[in-house]
Every structure is written in structure tokens, then in C-alpha cells.
Design a protein around this motif. Structure first.
Motif, PDB file in Angstrom:
ATOM      1  N   LEU A  92       0.849  -1.189   0.000  1.00 57.70           N
ATOM      2  CA  LEU A  92       0.000   0.000   0.000  1.00 57.70           C
ATOM      3  C   LEU A  92       0.883   1.235   0.000  1.00 57.70           C
ATOM      4  CD1 LEU A  92      -2.835  -0.911   2.537  1.00 57.70           C
ATOM      5  CD2 LEU A  92      -3.006  -0.769   0.032  1.00 57.70           C
ATOM      6  N   ALA A  93       0.687   2.096  -0.978  1.00 56.18           N
ATOM      7  CA  ALA A  93       1.498   3.307  -1.103  1.00 56.18           C
ATOM      8  C   ALA A  93       1.104   4.331  -0.049  1.00 56.18           C
ATOM      9  CB  ALA A  93       1.350   3.898  -2.495  1.00 56.18           C
ATOM     10  N   TYR A  94       2.123   5.032   0.494  1.00 56.37           N
ATOM     11  CA  TYR A  94       1.817   6.127   1.423  1.00 56.37           C
ATOM     12  C   TYR A  94       2.260   7.477   0.869  1.00 56.37           C
ATOM     13  CZ  TYR A  94       6.622   5.293   3.262  1.00 56.37           C
ATOM     14  OH  TYR A  94       7.978   5.111   3.415  1.00 56.37           O
ATOM     15  N   GLU A  95       2.480   7.529  -0.414  1.00 58.58           N
ATOM     16  CA  GLU A  95       2.627   8.805  -1.105  1.00 58.58           C
ATOM     17  C   GLU A  95       2.074   8.619  -2.508  1.00 58.58           C
ATOM     18  OE1 GLU A  95       6.692   9.991  -1.483  1.00 58.58           O
ATOM     19  OE2 GLU A  95       7.263   8.256  -2.667  1.00 58.58           O
ATOM     20  N   LEU A 117       4.955  -0.367  12.577  1.00 59.55           N
ATOM     21  CA  LEU A 117       4.330  -0.215  11.259  1.00 59.55           C
ATOM     22  C   LEU A 117       2.877  -0.677  11.258  1.00 59.55           C
ATOM     23  CD1 LEU A 117       7.165  -1.489   8.867  1.00 59.55           C
ATOM     24  CD2 LEU A 117       6.712   0.844   9.641  1.00 59.55           C
ATOM     25  N   LEU A 118       2.580  -1.701  12.036  1.00 65.78           N
ATOM     26  CA  LEU A 118       1.256  -2.309  11.971  1.00 65.78           C
ATOM     27  C   LEU A 118       0.155  -1.399  12.503  1.00 65.78           C
ATOM     28  CD1 LEU A 118       0.180  -4.999  10.918  1.00 65.78           C
ATOM     29  CD2 LEU A 118       0.381  -5.932  13.221  1.00 65.78           C
ATOM     30  N   ILE A 119       0.495  -0.400  13.323  1.00 68.92           N
ATOM     31  CA  ILE A 119      -0.558   0.466  13.857  1.00 68.92           C
ATOM     32  C   ILE A 119      -0.582   1.839  13.190  1.00 68.92           C
ATOM     33  CG2 ILE A 119      -0.714  -0.746  16.058  1.00 68.92           C
ATOM     34  CD1 ILE A 119       0.899   1.521  17.332  1.00 68.92           C
ATOM     35  N   ARG A 136       7.091  -4.315   6.153  1.00 66.87           N
ATOM     36  CA  ARG A 136       8.327  -3.661   5.733  1.00 66.87           C
ATOM     37  C   ARG A 136       8.004  -2.298   5.128  1.00 66.87           C
ATOM     38  NH1 ARG A 136      12.898  -6.114   1.540  1.00 66.87           N
ATOM     39  NH2 ARG A 136      14.237  -4.274   1.512  1.00 66.87           N
ATOM     40  N   ASP A 137       8.824  -1.328   5.440  1.00 68.03           N
ATOM     41  CA  ASP A 137       8.672   0.016   4.899  1.00 68.03           C
ATOM     42  C   ASP A 137       9.629   0.182   3.724  1.00 68.03           C
ATOM     43  OD1 ASP A 137       8.434   2.690   4.354  1.00 68.03           O
ATOM     44  OD2 ASP A 137       9.340   3.393   6.220  1.00 68.03           O
ATOM     45  N   TRP A 138       9.053   0.283   2.515  1.00 72.24           N
ATOM     46  CA  TRP A 138       9.865   0.536   1.321  1.00 72.24           C
ATOM     47  C   TRP A 138      10.008   2.046   1.170  1.00 72.24           C
ATOM     48  CZ3 TRP A 138      12.395  -3.131  -1.433  1.00 72.24           C
ATOM     49  CH2 TRP A 138      12.020  -4.458  -1.212  1.00 72.24           C
ATOM     50  N   ARG A 149       6.776   5.383  -2.366  1.00 72.77           N
ATOM     51  CA  ARG A 149       7.078   4.694  -1.119  1.00 72.77           C
ATOM     52  C   ARG A 149       5.836   3.959  -0.631  1.00 72.77           C
ATOM     53  NH1 ARG A 149       9.342   9.380   2.567  1.00 72.77           N
ATOM     54  NH2 ARG A 149       7.671  10.490   1.468  1.00 72.77           N
ATOM     55  N   LYS A 150       6.040   2.830   0.011  1.00 75.07           N
ATOM     56  CA  LYS A 150       4.894   1.988   0.368  1.00 75.07           C
ATOM     57  C   LYS A 150       5.225   1.069   1.539  1.00 75.07           C
ATOM     58  CE  LYS A 150       5.490   0.673  -3.804  1.00 75.07           C
ATOM     59  NZ  LYS A 150       5.327   0.140  -5.173  1.00 75.07           N
ATOM     60  N   LEU A 151       4.178   0.539   2.152  1.00 70.72           N
ATOM     61  CA  LEU A 151       4.306  -0.504   3.157  1.00 70.72           C
ATOM     62  C   LEU A 151       3.984  -1.849   2.517  1.00 70.72           C
ATOM     63  CD1 LEU A 151       2.569   0.976   6.339  1.00 70.72           C
ATOM     64  CD2 LEU A 151       4.997   1.015   5.731  1.00 70.72           C
ATOM     65  N   GLN A 152       4.735  -2.860   2.915  1.00 74.23           N
ATOM     66  CA  GLN A 152       4.484  -4.222   2.439  1.00 74.23           C
ATOM     67  C   GLN A 152       4.032  -5.090   3.598  1.00 74.23           C
ATOM     68  OE1 GLN A 152       7.841  -6.237   0.602  1.00 74.23           O
ATOM     69  NE2 GLN A 152       7.015  -8.246   1.145  1.00 74.23           N
ATOM     70  N   GLY A 153       2.907  -5.766   3.396  1.00 71.87           N
ATOM     71  CA  GLY A 153       2.443  -6.774   4.345  1.00 71.87           C
ATOM     72  C   GLY A 153       2.414  -8.125   3.669  1.00 71.87           C
ATOM     73  N   ASN A 154       2.468  -9.183   4.460  1.00 70.22           N
ATOM     74  CA  ASN A 154       2.536 -10.538   3.918  1.00 70.22           C
ATOM     75  C   ASN A 154       1.566 -11.448   4.657  1.00 70.22           C
ATOM     76  OD1 ASN A 154       5.233 -10.009   2.403  1.00 70.22           O
ATOM     77  ND2 ASN A 154       5.698  -9.494   4.513  1.00 70.22           N
TER      78      ASN A 154
END
Length: 200
Positions: A92-95, A117-119, A136-138, A149-154
Motif C-alpha cells: 500500500l502506497a503512502y505517497e 508499522l502495523l498500527i 516492511r517500509d519501502w 514509497r509503500k508498506l508491504q504486508g505478507n
């Protein structure tokens, strides 16, 4: 697979998938997700190639030209998460290169502080999607094709992997909640919701 989201109700409206452009690879599709007449999500879906050990994944962003109610975003994330099997990934992108709303701005604010990151707002959506393992924070995308930039969840690979992730998350959140600093009520609430779910 994406078509399975069509006509799923969220509140008084239903989801509809629209494909955009031609696929670069046979197992990928660029898509837009509408709630009623409103565009709420856009991204790329990869069905995966098990023979090459490529997992199923979604890489996208919430569209907040008009801010989404957070419960609505949670419901959309949950629906998208149903498309991702064990071992799959969700970014999920945060920009954005266009309009940005509270989900992106508040996530960037949280990432600038020592917050799990999870909250963060988008991290909590990954939790609702079932992609809560190994976030993970990309913050520095590698190369020129990865986008913003984005967050990765698995999703957990199996029960053993899930138990390992649970232990790590519970330790991280409990440590965070014990820290002697004022917390935004939303952060504490998200942490407590996750802990109740994982400890159930």
C-alpha cells in the motif's frame, strides 16, 4: 480472480472492478476498484506463478480525492485481502503523485516517529487484509519501476509461520505500549485491537 469482488456490498454501495490498459505479463492486470460510482483504489494484481516461486500480490493505493471513512477503507482492504493466498504480499502506497488524503499523510507522520508499522493507518489496513506478517517500509524504492514509497504486508505461509509472526508482533506492541510517552488514542486503540485478535 479480481472479478470475484464485483457486486460485493460495502454499506449501501457495491464494488466494481475495471481493468485498465493492456497487461505487461499474462499473470498481471492493472485495475481500478469502484465503490458505487466512486474510484476508491487502483493498483496491479499478480496472480502468481507457483512453478517459479512467484507469490500472488497486489500493489496499489487508496484514492482519496474525497477522504474515505476509515471503516470503509478497512472493509475494502479486507475484500482485497481475500484475493491473496498464504505467502502472498500486499503493498500500500503512502505517497502519491496526485491527490493525497489522510491515510497517506497520517501514515507518513507515524513513520517519522518510533511507531510500529502495523498500527500506522495503512499498516492497520494491511492487518485487516490479513497481511500482518513481517511488515516492511519501502521508504527507498529500489530502481525506477517500483513507484512511490509503500508498506508491504505478507500473509503467513502456514500455521508455524503465523505463530512466529504472532510472537514477534505481540512483543513489539506490548513493548511499545509500555513506553512512558503520550500516545494518540487511535494508536493505542489499534494496538489493543491487534493484541486481542492475536491473543484470542
Amino acid at each position: 480472480m479480481l472479478e470475484s469482488l464485483n457486486d460485493h456490498p460495502i454499506g449501501d454501495e457495491v464494488l466494481q472492478v475495471k481493468y485498465i490498459g493492456k497487461p505487461r505479463f499474462f499473470d498481471q492486470r492493472d485495475f481500478e476498484l469502484y465503490l458505487g460510482m466512486r474510484l476508491v483504489f487502483r493498483g496491479r494484481y499478480n496472480a502468481g506463478r507457483p512453478s517459479l516461486y512467484v507469490p500472488t500480490w497486489i500493489d496499489g493505493e487508496f484514492v482519496e480525492e474525497t477522504p474515505l471513512a476509515y471503516p470503509t477503507a478497512q472493509a475494502i482492504a479486507q475484500k482485497l485481502g481475500t484475493l491473496i493466498p498464504p505467502g502472498g504480499r500486499f503493498w500500500l502506497a503512502y505517497e502519491s503523485f496526485g491527490e493525497e488524503g489522510p491515510l497517506m499523510r497520517e501514515t507518513r507522520w507515524a513513520l517519522a516517529h518510533p511507531i510500529p508499522l502495523l498500527i500506522t493507518p495503512l499498516g492497520f489496513l494491511l492487518f485487516h487484509a490479513g497481511c500482518w506478517c513481517g511488515l516492511r517500509d519501502w521508504h527507498i524504492p529500489e530502481g525506477g519501476c517500483e513507484g512511490p514509497r509503500k508498506l508491504q504486508g505478507n500473509k503467513a505461509l502456514n500455521a508455524t509461520h503465523a505463530h512466529q509472526c504472532v510472537r514477534e508482533i505481540v512483543h513489539e506492541l506490548n513493548t511499545f505500549l509500555r513506553q512512558p510517552h503520550p500516545l494518540e488514542p487511535s494508536l493505542r486503540s489499534r494496538a489493543e485491537i491487534i493484541l486481542r485478535y492475536l491473543n484470542a
